[in-house]
Design an enzyme around this catalytic site. Structure first.
Site, PDB file in Angstrom:
ATOM      1  N   CYS A 299      -9.016  -5.921  -0.569  1.00  0.00           N
ATOM      2  CA  CYS A 299     -10.059  -5.733   0.454  1.00  0.00           C
ATOM      3  C   CYS A 299     -10.543  -4.292   0.444  1.00  0.00           C
ATOM      4  CB  CYS A 299      -9.529  -6.059   1.842  1.00  0.00           C
ATOM      5  SG  CYS A 299      -9.530  -7.801   2.215  1.00  0.00           S
ATOM      6  N   ASP A 322      -1.385   1.596  -0.818  1.00  0.00           N
ATOM      7  CA  ASP A 322      -0.960   0.194  -0.681  1.00  0.00           C
ATOM      8  C   ASP A 322       0.196  -0.028   0.298  1.00  0.00           C
ATOM      9  OD1 ASP A 322      -1.280  -2.522  -1.436  1.00  0.00           O
ATOM     10  OD2 ASP A 322       0.447  -2.392  -2.757  1.00  0.00           O
TER      11      ASP A 322
HETATM   12  C1  OXD Z   1      -1.754  -6.795  -3.689  1.00  0.00           C
HETATM   13  C2  OXD Z   1      -1.649  -5.577  -4.529  1.00  0.00           C
HETATM   14  O1  OXD Z   1      -1.807  -7.903  -4.224  1.00  0.00           O
HETATM   15  O2  OXD Z   1      -1.586  -4.494  -3.951  1.00  0.00           O
HETATM   16  O3  OXD Z   1      -1.773  -6.656  -2.466  1.00  0.00           O
HETATM   17  O4  OXD Z   1      -1.575  -5.677  -5.756  1.00  0.00           O
HETATM   18 MN    MN Z   2      -1.408  -4.684  -1.836  1.00  0.00          MN
END
Ligand code: OXD
Ligand code: MN
Length: 636
Positions: A299, A322
């Protein structure tokens, strides 16, 4: 073998798996293995490695030290084996392209299991599997699975080595691609191994691509198995992954450890392991804030983490893209670290206009997976340039031209690159104490209903906003792209235990923070709201800094807000919109609350909560009832 033979202590001792399994070939003598371990290696680690080797039967064992020479020899080996293609160093120095098997291109959520002692502990949003049955299945699959291959022992630290907030793990794997990727994504090697002492808790992670080689049998460039298991044992903190070499299925430090297993550690130890980016944002007066933000996979987290502010005077620096580990500190603040050391970013859509910083970060020393290869030996993916080159080799190694009718790069193709290469990396990104969090943001991909930005009234309301995130599915996991799914806290595929207990844990953590001090405020955002004609109402990317500025002005006490049915939203002049060129009426549409469709959303949330068999905390049911009452009061 019986589950009783596996250690249940949190410090893993030797897994006697091999002793009970029927080895297919000669077992490596334990003394040989002990000799090959770096001197001073904790005995429990050595014994565990021995036991996994006895089970999986590798031809050789390599203990990884994390040195540049080791990386060189790994990539050299993979180039020789055809797993990696070296890119033209004139365009992309010391960078490589991997093409996966076409059936191994994303996380496999339906093959991801939480094997807690009881099904209730795993909860209705996880695939639960009986731990004893799963162990029997895995021991059968792993028996001899590394035959003819090298088993790499990969010690790593999640978080700066030696930080009190960091946690340690050791992965064994028969995939050199996984080793090279883990070397980028974590602090991998001798320094991490040296942190493990007899009393240290560490996470054992076992990975095999599941393709043993008979003597003389030729290998393929991307070995993997059609049978896949990504299994987690929260009570013993073990990870066993079989059959895939792709992303979160195989780089076990990432989703499997830093989210699924870490979330269970965090529950026990009083902190939070979250699917969040971390930013440092400085306002025109020079005050620095830290923001963490949770978004479902693919996203635009990497874009937001590397955002170039368009609001004059504001600067944004990157700490993580992340995962964030959030620890309540003794002074009542919430402190965040990025447990990772690299980015595993989605390539398609990344360009000099959408994320120039990411493009600059991957100038070299980068592993690309499943992107297209240009005739000049560089890479390309959809969205990288306005026009596609006339000819490419696509992610499957086939000739491609713009009229091919298929994407040249896989929609979930990735770049793997060290965070330290990021030109906007913040100087506090490796602070061992973590950074103080000022704002927590929840986002999703929602064409309707969810406004551009809403502030929660308080922590409890913020937890409700997190618990009710839903988003249109992307290509990061297998499944139907575009379908709306519930993704509480963007953790649906990543929470290692019952999400109702996770909601309660979030409420508990709030109790440890000091209101009135630097207690983080909670917000919800949606960059993806669409007009009736399907066009996006908000330009996104760098312009999202306008929303961040509003959020941080609220934190700084500089902005008033409107108290509406969903929470606190900007006053008409609150957001800086100068030079944005929004069409007349777009701002209203970005904040429009459609009573009927919101009441339908409330019904759907009620149904979602009901799926937890009465375990959803009372506070969240109360928030839902209050939301319904406020919506009912909205004039029709
Ligand atoms: C996910 C990624 O799938 O960070 O969230 O790869
Ligand atoms: Mn991710």
């Amino acid at each position: 073998m019986s589950s009783a033979t596996l250690s249940r202590s949190t410090t893993p001792s030797a897994t006697p798996a091999g002793a009970a399994a029927q080895p297919r070939g000669a077992v490596l003598a334990p003394s040989l293995m002990a000799r090959s371990a770096p001197s001073g290696t904790d005995l429990a680690v050595v014994r565990w490695v021995e036991s996994i080797a006895a089970l999986t039967q590798p031809e050789e064992i390599v203990w990884c030290n994390g040195s540049p020479q080791e990386w060189d020899s790994l990539v050299h080996l993979m180039v020789t084996q055809g797993t990696l293609i070296q890119l033209n160093p004139e365009h992309r120095p010391y960078s490589f392209l991997a093409r996966s098997d076409p059936h191994d291109v994303a996380r496999v959520e339906d093959r991801t299991f939480i094997c807690s002692e009881t099904e209730e502990a795993s909860g209705p949003t996880n695939n639960w599997a009986d731990p004893a049955e799963m162990r029997t299945t895995l021991l059968g699959l792993f028996a001899g699975s590394m035959h003819g291959r090298t088993m790499y022992v990969v010690p790593f630290s999640m978080g700066p080595v030696g930080s009190p907030l960091a946690r340690l793990g050791v992965q064994v794997t028969d995939s050199p691609y996984v080793v090279a990727s883990t070397a980028i994504m974590t602090r991998m090697g001798s320094a991490a191994l040296a942190q493990i002492e007899a009393t240290t808790k560490w996470v054992p992670a076992i990975h095999s691509v599941g393709v043993p080689l008979a003597p003389g049998q030729a290998d393929v460039s991307w070995p993997c198995n059609t049978t896949k298991y990504i299994s987690h044992f929260p009570e013993t903190r073990e990870i066993w992954s079989y059959g895939s070499a792709y992303g979160g299925n195989a780089l076990l430090a990432k989703k499997a450890f830093a989210l699924r297993i870490a979330s269970t550690m965090a529950l026990e130890e009083g902190w939070l392991a979250e699917h969040m980016l971390i930013l440092k944002v400085t306002n025109p007066r020079g005050r620095a804030f830290h923001v963490v933000a949770a978004f479902p996979s693919a996203c635009g987290k990497t874009n937001l983490a590397m955002l170039k502010a368009t609001v004059p005077g504001w600067t944004v620096e990157t700490i993580g893209d992340d995962i964030a580990w959030l620890h309540p500190a003794a002074d009542g603040t919430l402190r965040a670290i990025n447990p990772e050391a690299g980015f595993f970013g989605v390539a398609p859509g990344t360009s000099m206009s959408t994320n120039a910083t990411a493009m600059e970060t991957m100038w070299g020393n980068t592993i690309f997976t499943n992107v297209a290869l240009r005739d000049d030996g560089d890479v390309w993916w959809e969205g990288m340039t306005k026009h596609a080159p006339d000819h490419l080799i696509d992610w499957q190694g086939k000739d491609w031209s713009p009229d091919a009718g298929t994407p040249a790069a896989h929609p979930n193709s990735r770049f793997t690159v060290a965070a330290r290469q990021c030109p906007t990396i913040s100087d506090d990104w490796e602070d061992p104490r973590g950074v103080v969090v000022d704002a927590i943001v929840f986002g999703g991909r929602r064409a309707t209903n969810v406004p551009l930005v809403v502030e929660a009234r308080d922590w409890e309301h913020g937890v409700f906003l997190g618990a009710t995130v839903s988003s249109e599915q992307t290509a990061a996991a297998e499944g139907t792209v575009g379908e709306l799914r519930r993704d509480p806290f963007a953790m649906l595929p990543f929470c290692g235990y019952n999400m109702a207990d996770y909601f309660a844990h979030w409420l508990d953590v709030g109790q440890k923070l000091r209101p009135g001090g630097r207690m983080p405020r909670i917000f919800q955002v949606n960059w993806f709201r669409k007009d009736a004609d399907g066009s996006f109402l908000w330009p996104g990317f760098g312009e999202n800094s306008r929303v961040l500025a509003w959020i941080l002005e609220r934190v700084d006490g500089q902005r008033a807000a409107i108290d509406g049915p969903l929470g606190l939203t900007p006053t008409p002049s609150g957001l800086s919109l100068e030079g944005l060129g929004l069409r007349a009426g777009d701002l209203e549409k970005l904040f429009e609350v459609d009573r009927e469709s919101w009441l339908a959303e409330v019904d759907s949330t009620e149904e979602f909560f009901a799926g937890f068999d009465g375990k959803v905390p009372e506070e969240l049911n109360r928030q839902l009832a209050m939301l319904r009452a406020r919506l009912v009061a909205v004039p029709e």
